[in-house]
Design a protein around this motif. Structure first.
Motif, PDB file in Angstrom:
ATOM      1  N   ASP A 300      45.030 -16.425   5.051  1.00 45.06           N
ATOM      2  CA  ASP A 300      44.052 -15.866   5.981  1.00 45.06           C
ATOM      3  C   ASP A 300      44.776 -15.596   7.290  1.00 45.06           C
ATOM      4  OD1 ASP A 300      42.000 -15.204   7.685  1.00 45.06           O
ATOM      5  OD2 ASP A 300      40.721 -16.905   7.163  1.00 45.06           O
ATOM      6  N   ASP A 302      43.718 -14.425   9.953  1.00 46.30           N
ATOM      7  CA  ASP A 302      42.912 -14.705  11.138  1.00 46.30           C
ATOM      8  C   ASP A 302      42.807 -16.196  11.443  1.00 46.30           C
ATOM      9  OD1 ASP A 302      42.334 -11.993  11.603  1.00 46.30           O
ATOM     10  OD2 ASP A 302      40.699 -12.052  10.140  1.00 46.30           O
ATOM     11  N   ALA A 303      43.236 -17.034  10.509  1.00 46.19           N
ATOM     12  CA  ALA A 303      43.178 -18.477  10.714  1.00 46.19           C
ATOM     13  C   ALA A 303      44.437 -18.946  11.440  1.00 46.19           C
ATOM     14  CB  ALA A 303      43.043 -19.202   9.378  1.00 46.19           C
ATOM     15  N   GLU A 304      44.289 -19.858  12.378  1.00 46.84           N
ATOM     16  CA  GLU A 304      45.431 -20.312  13.169  1.00 46.84           C
ATOM     17  C   GLU A 304      46.520 -20.914  12.290  1.00 46.84           C
ATOM     18  OE1 GLU A 304      46.055 -22.411  17.461  1.00 46.84           O
ATOM     19  OE2 GLU A 304      44.616 -23.385  16.102  1.00 46.84           O
ATOM     20  N   ARG A 308      42.912 -20.590   4.327  1.00 48.09           N
ATOM     21  CA  ARG A 308      41.525 -21.041   4.218  1.00 48.09           C
ATOM     22  C   ARG A 308      41.347 -21.652   2.843  1.00 48.09           C
ATOM     23  NH1 ARG A 308      37.593 -17.862   1.673  1.00 48.09           N
ATOM     24  NH2 ARG A 308      38.360 -15.887   0.824  1.00 48.09           N
TER      25      ARG A 308
END
Length: 314
Positions: A300, A302-304, A308
């Protein structure tokens, strides 16, 4: 069901889950009281009364006896023992003396956990596990427990699930104290591990001869696909959840891939000092493993942490 000779059937609880007696015996509030007061638990539930174990522990021991278990894993509420900085509360300690005495009378062995997430609020207000100097308060608490309870205890656990007390609580914000700060979470985890090693050493120095160890929750992680991105996601998940703690305890360093990754996110890693891993790796007698599930990870962007968890994908 057939099991090998020596297999132990036991039951387990934690102090905050069952005791109740929020203000009984001069107990101080803990971070979970704050968490519940802030309505972060479904339906506004709290543990002010819980199972009322504080008042009904003898009945509960009879329930354990009827279950046929031989061992009982429990935890001590830190705020009962030290309701304020440096203030030892004998009334709080006496509750656990009575509890362990009653267990021994029924031939149920007590496995005592020192920290099952319920840091006193007064210490959280001083920075909690983020502050290295606060480890001294834990050692003072541990020493008091060893002094009064070791004759009655059969086994010691320093910490239950440091991932939960650090990442889940201080980065993901799902447990008390409900912070969402990766830097804070890594400091918390590091200082918890340091306190573990220091506590094991302290116990040995005080002539303790019972078994002592730490309990972690471990999750096998699989990539959703064999793509390079999903394999990276699985490695990050595994590094964050499993290897970060296991490597520190048993390999003398944090995993290099996660160290580089975290440094890229938070920059300052000065909370790790020379000699720390020698302290963290103090030899102990066992590793407790709480196993709940295996996991699947998907990349993902967009995940830091670049992953996910995928549910229901099996």
């Amino acid at each position: 069901m057939k099991v090998k000779d020596g297999f132990i059937f036991g039951a387990a609880t934690s102090s905050y889950q069952i005791e109740g007696g929020r203000s009984a015996g001069n107990r101080a509030d803990c971070i979970w009281d704050d968490f519940c007061d802030s309505k972060k638990v479904a339906n506004g539930h709290n543990a002010d009364i819980a199972c009322d174990h504080y008042n009904r522990y003898e009945e509960d021991i009879d329930l354990l006896l009827n279950l046929g278990v031989s061992h009982y894993r429990m935890s001590v509420a830190w705020g009962r023992i030290f309701p304020a900085p440096g203030k030892f509360n004998r009334e709080g300690m006496d509750f656990y003396v009575r509890l362990l005495t009653a267990l021994k009378a029924k031939n149920i062995k007590a496995c005592v956990t020192l920290y099952h997430w319920d840091m006193p609020k007064w210490l959280q207000d001083m920075g909690g596990w983020e502050v290295r100097d606060n480890i001294g308060h834990f050692l003072q608490y541990a020493e008091a427990c060893f002094k009064y309870l070791d004759p009655l205890a059969d086994m010691w656990i320093t910490h239950n699930e440091p991932w939960c007390a650090s990442i889940l609580s201080n980065y993901l914000g799902r447990h008390a104290p409900a912070k969402t700060d990766l830097s804070a979470a890594l400091k918390v985890g590091h200082n918890i591990l340091l306190s573990h090693g220091m506590t094991v050493k302290l116990y040995r120095e005080k002539s303790g001869f019972k078994k002592i160890g730490i309990t972690v929750n471990l999750n096998p992680v699989h990539p959703k696909t064999e793509s390079a991105s999903d394999r990276l996601a699985a490695a990050n998940f595994d590094g964050n959840f499993n290897r970060w703690f296991l490597d520190a305890l048993f390999k003398g360093a944090y995993p290099s891939d996660m160290t580089a990754f975290y440094k890229g996110l938070i920059g300052d890693f000065s909370f790790v000092r020379d000699g720390d891993f020698g302290i963290i790796g103090e030899p102990c007698d066992f590793l407790g493993i709480n196993y709940y599930q295996c996991s699947m990870a998907e990349y993902d962007a967009d995940a830091e942490l670049l992953f996910r968890e995928v549910w229901g994908a099996w």
